[in-house]
Enzyme design. Structure first.
Site, mmCIF file in Angstrom:
data_model
loop_
_atom_site.group_PDB
_atom_site.id
_atom_site.type_symbol
_atom_site.label_atom_id
_atom_site.label_comp_id
_atom_site.label_asym_id
_atom_site.label_seq_id
_atom_site.Cartn_x
_atom_site.Cartn_y
_atom_site.Cartn_z
ATOM 1 N N TYR A 20 61.678 173.102 -35.712
ATOM 2 C CA TYR A 20 61.609 171.722 -35.227
ATOM 3 C C TYR A 20 60.289 171.112 -35.688
ATOM 4 O O TYR A 20 59.327 171.833 -35.965
ATOM 5 C CB TYR A 20 61.616 171.689 -33.696
ATOM 6 C CG TYR A 20 62.981 171.678 -33.054
ATOM 7 C CD1 TYR A 20 63.929 170.719 -33.399
ATOM 8 C CD2 TYR A 20 63.310 172.595 -32.060
ATOM 9 C CE1 TYR A 20 65.170 170.694 -32.778
ATOM 10 C CE2 TYR A 20 64.548 172.576 -31.441
ATOM 11 C CZ TYR A 20 65.474 171.616 -31.804
ATOM 12 O OH TYR A 20 66.694 171.588 -31.186
ATOM 13 N N THR A 57 65.342 171.064 -38.535
ATOM 14 C CA THR A 57 66.145 170.159 -37.703
ATOM 15 C C THR A 57 65.407 168.840 -37.503
ATOM 16 O O THR A 57 64.268 168.817 -37.027
ATOM 17 C CB THR A 57 66.446 170.819 -36.344
ATOM 18 O OG1 THR A 57 67.141 172.043 -36.593
ATOM 19 C CG2 THR A 57 67.298 169.914 -35.467
ATOM 20 N N HIS A 108 74.062 167.333 -33.366
ATOM 21 C CA HIS A 108 73.420 168.240 -32.405
ATOM 22 C C HIS A 108 74.391 168.574 -31.259
ATOM 23 O O HIS A 108 73.994 168.697 -30.100
ATOM 24 C CB HIS A 108 72.141 167.589 -31.866
ATOM 25 C CG HIS A 108 71.020 168.566 -31.595
ATOM 26 N ND1 HIS A 108 69.963 168.747 -32.449
ATOM 27 C CD2 HIS A 108 70.786 169.407 -30.548
ATOM 28 C CE1 HIS A 108 69.125 169.642 -31.938
ATOM 29 N NE2 HIS A 108 69.612 170.067 -30.791
HETATM 30 C C1 FNR Z 1 71.561 173.522 -29.500
HETATM 31 N N1 FNR Z 1 71.270 173.062 -30.782
HETATM 32 C C2 FNR Z 1 70.041 173.329 -31.342
HETATM 33 N N2 FNR Z 1 69.780 172.970 -32.635
HETATM 34 C C3 FNR Z 1 68.604 173.285 -33.211
HETATM 35 O O1 FNR Z 1 68.393 172.949 -34.372
HETATM 36 N N3 FNR Z 1 67.648 173.983 -32.502
HETATM 37 C C4 FNR Z 1 67.831 174.360 -31.208
HETATM 38 O O2 FNR Z 1 66.967 174.991 -30.599
HETATM 39 C C5 FNR Z 1 69.055 174.010 -30.586
HETATM 40 N N4 FNR Z 1 69.290 174.336 -29.286
HETATM 41 C C6 FNR Z 1 70.543 174.158 -28.746
HETATM 42 C C7 FNR Z 1 70.815 174.623 -27.468
HETATM 43 C C8 FNR Z 1 72.111 174.525 -26.945
HETATM 44 C C9 FNR Z 1 72.388 175.079 -25.595
HETATM 45 C C10 FNR Z 1 73.135 173.934 -27.731
HETATM 46 C C11 FNR Z 1 74.557 173.847 -27.213
HETATM 47 C C12 FNR Z 1 72.861 173.439 -28.969
HETATM 48 C C13 FNR Z 1 72.333 172.440 -31.606
HETATM 49 C C14 FNR Z 1 73.129 173.496 -32.346
HETATM 50 O O3 FNR Z 1 72.371 174.097 -33.359
HETATM 51 C C15 FNR Z 1 74.374 172.890 -33.002
HETATM 52 O O4 FNR Z 1 74.001 171.795 -33.805
HETATM 53 C C16 FNR Z 1 75.413 172.430 -31.995
HETATM 54 O O5 FNR Z 1 75.536 173.336 -30.933
HETATM 55 C C17 FNR Z 1 76.753 172.254 -32.672
HETATM 56 O O6 FNR Z 1 77.707 171.767 -31.813
HETATM 57 P P1 FNR Z 1 78.763 172.705 -31.053
HETATM 58 O O7 FNR Z 1 79.245 173.734 -32.028
HETATM 59 O O8 FNR Z 1 78.037 173.303 -29.915
HETATM 60 O O9 FNR Z 1 79.812 171.725 -30.642
#
Ligand code: FNR
Length: 376
Positions: A129, A155, A275
């Site tokens: 991040y 990200t 996301h």
């Molecule tokens: C995320 N996502 C996420 N993305 C990222 O780049 N760094 C992170 O730390 C996180 N943390 C995170 C926590 C939780 C609980 C969720 C559900 C999602 C987003 C993740 O990488 C991804 O883009 C999404 O989860 C995709 O959507 P679906 O498959 O959950 O519908």
């Protein structure tokens, strides 16, 4: 409960996790419209059934950068994964490795980079991040590189956290200090989790740094907001490009112009993503954003997609819309929470089976053979 489909893991996770953790995973931003459409818009895509195509040879293998993937699936970076199961990042990474697909470690992991990287025999991916503290970022990149990480996922759709009202209700964000209570509980010998809070140098710095400041514990989401950098722009990415010699993927692209900019910038890949509906509610679902992005940049850059992929059929749909591979977020997290490494392994097996059926009945013999032509 009996698990027969990938979707069953959501209910299994709901039964197992403390409610505020389940809602942190399951929820999205604002009224959760994008979250809902992510799933519905994939479901709504009809595939063309084709028969009598001699499907004896069928391959799900795909190449992404220098890696061979047994199926076109990558586990997405998910923060706090180590809280959904004991040393959850290690369990998920082992499951991914055993099924021949990459695991991506989140910046906000519980287990440290070195622990996860050394637990598996294939290179893991690392997600970064944009934090205000660039020294922290550089240090994280150095540690990732030293641990053998090649592929970096950067990200960019979180310059500020989205408004997630379920977290406010559950006490995950705001003044209720659920996280502090959770951490206290986890350090208790009776607690089932082992997040390494006693002396183990868990995490790459941010969660531990966060845990090291008791005042910050009161509000996890608030901490994210205070430490994430809203000033980020393409020119800030250059020092990372200069520093990182492996493949660099920009995650959080939803617009064809941003996709073209990622190509001009020299990124190796993008993740078409909102996301998981956790940032700006009301934006396009991944299924609806993908075709225009593929039209703009397919072939110039590798296209991954996530947000709403819940089963093997959705993987085929996303690839038909223009993705080269997909990332799984919630789908794998539910399985991990429900049954640890074995849960994620079974989930990936179920995805593979569903993909095989979908490819057999659409006449696609390979991943390259899954094109927009398959959509009815
Ligand atoms: C995320 N996502 C996420 N993305 C990222 O780049 N760094 C992170 O730390 C996180 N943390 C995170 C926590 C939780 C609980 C969720 C559900 C999602 C987003 C993740 O990488 C991804 O883009 C999404 O989860 C995709 O959507 P679906 O498959 O959950 O519908």
């Amino acid at each position: 409960m009996i698990i027969s489909s990938p979707g069953d893991y959501r209910e299994a996770a709901r039964r197992k996790l403390p409610p505020f953790l389940f809602h942190y995973i399951d929820g999205g931003a604002y009224a959760e419209q994008t979250l809902k459409r992510n799933v519905e818009d994939y479901q709504a895509i009809a595939l063309r059934q084709r028969v009598l195509q001699d499907m004896t040879s069928l391959s799900l293998e795909t190449k992404l950068f220098d890696e061979t993937l047994r199926l076109p699936v990558v586990l997405a970076p998910v923060g706090l994964t180590g809280m959904y199961a004991r040393r959850g990042e290690v369990q998920a990474a082992r499951a991914a490795a055993s099924r021949g697909v990459p695991f991506t470690l989140s910046t906000v992991s519980v287990c440290p980079i070195e622990e996860v990287a050394s637990a598996i025999d294939r290179p893991m991916w690392f997600q970064l991040y944009v934090l205000r503290d660039r020294g922290f970022m550089k240090n994280a990149l150095e540690r990732a590189r030293a641990a053998g990480v090649k592929t970096l996922v950067f990200t960019v759709d979180m310059p500020t956290p989205g408004a997630r009202y379920r977290d406010a209700h559950s006490g995950m964000s705001g003044p209720n200090a659920a996280l502090r209570r959770m951490v206290q509980a986890m350090t208790h010998p009776m607690w089932a989790y082992d997040v390494g809070l006693r002396g183990v140098p868990h995490d790459l710095g941010n969660v531990s740094r966060y845990l090291g400041k008791p005042t910050g514990l009161a509000d996890y989401i608030g901490w994210l907001g205070a430490n994430f950098d809203p000033s980020i722009s393409w020119k800030d990415l250059q020092w990372i490009r200069d520093f990182w010699d492996g493949p660099m993927i920009i995650k959080g692209i939803l617009d064809p112009q941003d996709a073209r900019d990622a190509v001009s910038f020299g990124a190796d890949g993008i993740v078409v993503s909102n996301h998981g509906g956790r940032q700006l509610d009301g934006v396009l679902s991944s299924a609806r954003a993908l075709p225009a992005i593929a039209d703009a940049v397919k072939g110039d850059i590798r296209i991954l997609a996530d947000s709403g992929v819940r089963n093997g059929l959705d993987v085929v749909r996303a690839i038909a819309l223009g993705a080269d591979a997909v990332m799984l977020g919630r789908a794998f997290v539910y399985a991990l929470a429900a049954n640890g490494q074995a849960g994620v392994e079974n989930l990936l097996d179920l995805f593979e089976k569903e993909m095989r059926v979908a490819m057999t009945l659409t006449g696609a013999k390979s991943i390259a053979g899954i094109t927009r032509d398959l959509i009815a």
